[in-house]
Design an enzyme around this catalytic site. Structure first.
Site, mmCIF file in Angstrom:
data_model
loop_
_atom_site.group_PDB
_atom_site.id
_atom_site.type_symbol
_atom_site.label_atom_id
_atom_site.label_comp_id
_atom_site.label_asym_id
_atom_site.label_seq_id
_atom_site.Cartn_x
_atom_site.Cartn_y
_atom_site.Cartn_z
ATOM 1 N N PRO A 77 -15.543 -4.742 2.009
ATOM 2 C CA PRO A 77 -16.881 -5.080 2.501
ATOM 3 C C PRO A 77 -17.961 -4.116 2.009
ATOM 4 O O PRO A 77 -19.137 -4.482 1.967
ATOM 5 C CB PRO A 77 -16.733 -5.007 4.022
ATOM 6 C CG PRO A 77 -15.602 -4.065 4.241
ATOM 7 C CD PRO A 77 -14.649 -4.332 3.106
ATOM 8 N N LEU A 78 -17.556 -2.892 1.643
ATOM 9 C CA LEU A 78 -18.507 -1.914 1.101
ATOM 10 C C LEU A 78 -18.346 -1.762 -0.409
ATOM 11 O O LEU A 78 -18.921 -0.850 -1.005
ATOM 12 C CB LEU A 78 -18.326 -0.559 1.790
ATOM 13 C CG LEU A 78 -18.512 -0.565 3.311
ATOM 14 C CD1 LEU A 78 -18.224 0.811 3.887
ATOM 15 C CD2 LEU A 78 -19.930 -1.012 3.666
ATOM 16 N N TYR A 132 0.848 -1.195 0.000
ATOM 17 C CA TYR A 132 0.000 0.000 0.000
ATOM 18 C C TYR A 132 0.882 1.243 0.000
ATOM 19 O O TYR A 132 1.381 1.669 1.027
ATOM 20 C CB TYR A 132 -0.919 0.018 1.215
ATOM 21 C CG TYR A 132 -1.914 -1.113 1.281
ATOM 22 C CD1 TYR A 132 -2.154 -1.948 0.183
ATOM 23 C CD2 TYR A 132 -2.619 -1.371 2.451
ATOM 24 C CE1 TYR A 132 -3.057 -2.989 0.263
ATOM 25 C CE2 TYR A 132 -3.535 -2.404 2.533
ATOM 26 C CZ TYR A 132 -3.755 -3.210 1.431
ATOM 27 O OH TYR A 132 -4.651 -4.246 1.515
#
Length: 260
Positions: free
Chosen positions: A209-210, A64
């Site tokens: 998850p969204l 990241y």
């Protein structure tokens, strides 16, 4: 730090942590590349997650940025609270923004772990995932390297990311699997690996998850996260955001659902 644990609690990598975790992928620049536009805000949202909302599971990866998120975690949260679990991932190279490639050579994996230890300022990675299985390197060599680092005390527990049920079975012959991290949400609803994790008692950590915010707009944060949490007490989602207000909405939605 808040005494409440959003989402309730789960046993993960030897610690009892909040079932609602926090993913750090969105704390980097566009394309998961470089520094965020507002670095102070990124630090603030990490502190808010842990010290205000009581989230004790922070998920990150050396890819990241690359490296940006691990530096931000150190700057925001070090020295770390005893109850905090920081999970990171190794085994991916970043040629450019939005580009990802698995790299599981044992020498590279060992170098990644050593570098993550330095960036995070710790002597041990509590939970270290193999970010992707490299099809060009024997799986036994990839997991054997992480297991050797575990024996040396540099890794506490080993996890797997983006894997199939067959991958889990194969990996289980090489190392004790502490967690599995796959995509699961109301859009991508079916993952056979979840059923296997239930059978084996392995914590399952859904990322996206969204669905990058799509589900929050279409169904609401409450519906999206409630759907996941109802799948069983082994499920521990890690939504990611760079916005303090959005994080507050996420935690409030979980709390409103009675998950605490």
């Amino acid at each position: 730090m808040s005494a409440a644990r959003p989402g309730g609690v789960i046993g993960l990598a030897g610690k009892t942590v909040s079932r609602l975790g926090f993913g750090t992928m969105r704390l980097t620049g566009p394309g998961t590349w470089g520094d965020p536009v507002d670095r102070d805000q990124a630090v603030r949202v990490l502190r808010q997650a842990v010290h205000t909302h009581g989230i004790t599971h922070i998920d990150t990866a050396d890819a990241y940025g690359p490296h940006t998120a691990e530096h931000l975690i150190h700057d925001a949260l070090y020295p770390y609270p005893e109850e905090l679990l920081i999970a990171t991932k190794v085994g991916i190279v970043r040629p450019a923004p939005n580009l990802w490639a698995p790299h599981g050579h044992p020498v590279y994996l060992r170098a990644c772990v050593e570098a993550s230890l330095r960036r995070l300022g710790t002597e041990r990675l509590d939970l270290c995932y193999l970010h992707r299985i490299d099809p060009e390197v024997p799986l036994a060599d990839q997991l054997g390297t992480l297991d050797a680092l575990k024996d040396e005390g540099k890794i506490g527990h080993v996890g797997l990311s983006k894997v199939t049920s067959e991958d889990i079975r194969r990996a289980g012959k090489e190392v004790t699997i502490a967690a599995v991290q796959n995509v699961l949400n109301m859009t991508d609803r079916h993952d056979p690996a979840l059923e296997l994790c239930r059978d084996l008692g392995i914590p399952y950590v859904p990322y996206r998850p969204l669905d990058a915010g799509t589900l929050a707009k279409a169904h609401g944060v409450f519906a999206a996260l409630n759907w996941l949490l109802q799948l069983g007490d082994i499920v521990a989602p890690i939504p990611s955001t760079s916005q303090p207000k959005h994080l507050e909405e996420i935690v409030s939605a979980v709390t409103a659902g009675g998950w605490s």
